[in-house]
Design a protein around this motif. Sequence first.
Motif, PDB file in Angstrom:
ATOM      1  N   GLN A  19       0.687  -1.248  -0.243  1.00 16.16           N
ATOM      2  CA  GLN A  19       0.123   0.373   0.039  1.00 16.16           C
ATOM      3  C   GLN A  19       0.869   1.260   0.119  1.00 16.16           C
ATOM      4  N   VAL A  20       0.788   2.162  -0.678  1.00 11.63           N
ATOM      5  CA  VAL A  20       0.914   3.370  -0.925  1.00 11.63           C
ATOM      6  C   VAL A  20       0.304   4.810   0.292  1.00 11.63           C
ATOM      7  N   TYR A  21       0.824   5.660   0.622  1.00 10.66           N
ATOM      8  CA  TYR A  21       0.414   6.717   1.950  1.00 10.66           C
ATOM      9  C   TYR A  21       1.471   7.869   1.442  1.00 10.66           C
ATOM     10  N   ILE A  22       0.181   8.772   1.042  1.00  9.48           N
ATOM     11  CA  ILE A  22       1.089  10.024   1.020  1.00  9.48           C
ATOM     12  C   ILE A  22       0.553  10.793   1.459  1.00  9.48           C
ATOM     13  N   SER A  23       1.066  12.269   2.195  1.00 11.11           N
ATOM     14  CA  SER A  23       0.672  12.896   2.414  1.00 11.11           C
ATOM     15  C   SER A  23       1.184  13.761   3.285  1.00 11.11           C
ATOM     16  N   LYS A  24       0.366  16.183   2.675  1.00 10.30           N
ATOM     17  CA  LYS A  24       1.244  17.187   2.978  1.00 10.30           C
ATOM     18  C   LYS A  24       0.380  17.748   3.765  1.00 10.30           C
ATOM     19  N   LYS A  25      -0.813  16.820   4.871  1.00 13.13           N
ATOM     20  CA  LYS A  25      -1.551  17.651   5.520  1.00 13.13           C
ATOM     21  C   LYS A  25      -1.488  17.148   7.037  1.00 13.13           C
ATOM     22  N   PHE A  26      -0.422  17.610   7.348  1.00 11.63           N
ATOM     23  CA  PHE A  26      -0.825  16.897   9.210  1.00 11.63           C
ATOM     24  C   PHE A  26       0.436  18.812   9.883  1.00 11.63           C
ATOM     25  N   LYS A  27      -0.298  18.864  11.531  1.00 14.30           N
ATOM     26  CA  LYS A  27      -0.330  19.997  11.880  1.00 14.30           C
ATOM     27  C   LYS A  27       1.432  19.365  12.179  1.00 14.30           C
ATOM     28  N   ASN A  28       2.225  18.182  12.873  1.00 19.46           N
ATOM     29  CA  ASN A  28       3.048  18.013  12.932  1.00 19.46           C
ATOM     30  C   ASN A  28       3.775  16.949  12.685  1.00 19.46           C
ATOM     31  N   TYR A  29       5.435  16.511  12.333  1.00 20.89           N
ATOM     32  CA  TYR A  29       5.486  14.988  12.415  1.00 20.89           C
ATOM     33  C   TYR A  29       5.043  13.924  13.647  1.00 20.89           C
ATOM     34  N   TYR A  30       4.105  14.330  14.524  1.00 21.21           N
ATOM     35  CA  TYR A  30       3.870  13.168  15.583  1.00 21.21           C
ATOM     36  C   TYR A  30       2.224  12.553  14.468  1.00 21.21           C
ATOM     37  N   ASP A  31       1.998  13.664  14.372  1.00 22.77           N
ATOM     38  CA  ASP A  31       0.503  13.593  13.817  1.00 22.77           C
ATOM     39  C   ASP A  31       0.786  12.948  12.093  1.00 22.77           C
ATOM     40  N   ALA A  32       1.676  13.622  11.708  1.00 22.29           N
ATOM     41  CA  ALA A  32       2.198  12.720  10.025  1.00 22.29           C
ATOM     42  C   ALA A  32       2.114  11.178  10.280  1.00 22.29           C
ATOM     43  N   GLY A  33       3.126  10.576  11.555  1.00 22.50           N
ATOM     44  CA  GLY A  33       3.508   9.044  11.981  1.00 22.50           C
ATOM     45  C   GLY A  33       1.396   8.840  12.051  1.00 22.50           C
ATOM     46  N   LEU A  34       0.748   9.415  13.160  1.00 22.36           N
ATOM     47  CA  LEU A  34      -0.413   9.246  13.584  1.00 22.36           C
ATOM     48  C   LEU A  34      -0.643   8.277  12.261  1.00 22.36           C
ATOM     49  N   ASN A  35      -1.557   8.945  11.370  1.00 19.46           N
ATOM     50  CA  ASN A  35      -2.494   9.774  10.542  1.00 19.46           C
ATOM     51  C   ASN A  35      -1.939   8.235   9.125  1.00 19.46           C
ATOM     52  N   MET A  36      -0.877   8.160   9.134  1.00 16.16           N
ATOM     53  CA  MET A  36      -0.271   7.356   8.690  1.00 16.16           C
ATOM     54  C   MET A  36      -0.752   5.809   8.793  1.00 16.16           C
ATOM     55  N   ALA A  37       0.023   5.393  10.502  1.00 13.93           N
ATOM     56  CA  ALA A  37      -0.090   4.572  10.806  1.00 13.93           C
ATOM     57  C   ALA A  37      -1.772   3.756  10.665  1.00 13.93           C
ATOM     58  N   LYS A  38      -2.308   5.045  11.371  1.00 18.76           N
ATOM     59  CA  LYS A  38      -4.339   4.753  11.170  1.00 18.76           C
ATOM     60  C   LYS A  38      -4.642   4.401   9.538  1.00 18.76           C
ATOM     61  N   ASN A  39      -3.386   4.374   8.732  1.00 20.37           N
ATOM     62  CA  ASN A  39      -4.214   4.016   7.382  1.00 20.37           C
ATOM     63  C   ASN A  39      -3.703   3.332   6.728  1.00 20.37           C
ATOM     64  N   LEU A  40      -2.586   2.759   6.981  1.00 21.24           N
ATOM     65  CA  LEU A  40      -2.379   1.642   6.704  1.00 21.24           C
ATOM     66  C   LEU A  40      -2.024   0.325   7.447  1.00 21.24           C
ATOM     67  N   VAL A  41      -1.458   0.519   9.090  1.00 18.15           N
ATOM     68  CA  VAL A  41      -1.825  -0.690   9.812  1.00 18.15           C
ATOM     69  C   VAL A  41      -3.327  -1.868   9.792  1.00 18.15           C
ATOM     70  N   ALA A  42      -2.309  -2.980   9.892  1.00 19.58           N
ATOM     71  CA  ALA A  42      -3.981  -4.084  10.414  1.00 19.58           C
ATOM     72  C   ALA A  42      -3.636  -5.018  10.858  1.00 19.58           C
ATOM     73  N   ASN A  43      -4.224  -6.049  10.822  1.00 17.96           N
ATOM     74  CA  ASN A  43      -4.151  -7.210  12.320  1.00 17.96           C
ATOM     75  C   ASN A  43      -2.376  -7.896  11.228  1.00 17.96           C
ATOM     76  N   ASN A  44      -2.190  -7.931   9.684  1.00 23.69           N
ATOM     77  CA  ASN A  44      -1.211  -8.500   9.744  1.00 23.69           C
ATOM     78  C   ASN A  44       0.043  -7.922   9.521  1.00 23.69           C
ATOM     79  N   THR A  45       0.594  -6.799   9.715  1.00 26.34           N
ATOM     80  CA  THR A  45       1.296  -6.062   8.947  1.00 26.34           C
ATOM     81  C   THR A  45       2.208  -6.074   9.640  1.00 26.34           C
ATOM     82  N   GLN A  46       3.401  -6.299   8.753  1.00 24.12           N
ATOM     83  CA  GLN A  46       4.603  -7.341   9.078  1.00 24.12           C
ATOM     84  C   GLN A  46       5.507  -5.252   9.577  1.00 24.12           C
TER      85      GLN A  46
END
Length: 82
Positions: A19-46
């Motif tokens: 999967q690919v995730y690209i974002s330029k819309k975030f308040k800070n880099y903590y939020d960038a990591g949080l939002n990316m993980a929310k969109n990508l991490v599933a039960n089987n994510t390695q």
Amino acid sequence: VSTNKTVISFTSFKNTSLQVYISKKFKNYYDAGLNMAKNLVANNTQVIISFIDGLNGNGEEFLNGINTISKTVKVAGGLAGD
């Protein structure tokens, strides 16, 4: 590190989805990591392979954001050059 050389790399996967995730819309880099993980991490994510802005990025905040969603997923990548 190589100079004046071509490097070719191949990877073979058996049962993998990418999967690919690209974002330029975030308040800070903590939020960038949080939002990316929310969109990508599933039960089987390695693993997540990620690159963030090397000039303005805060890698520690970014990783802390990912860690909020999953403490077990491996993270690879780094800060991209300017």
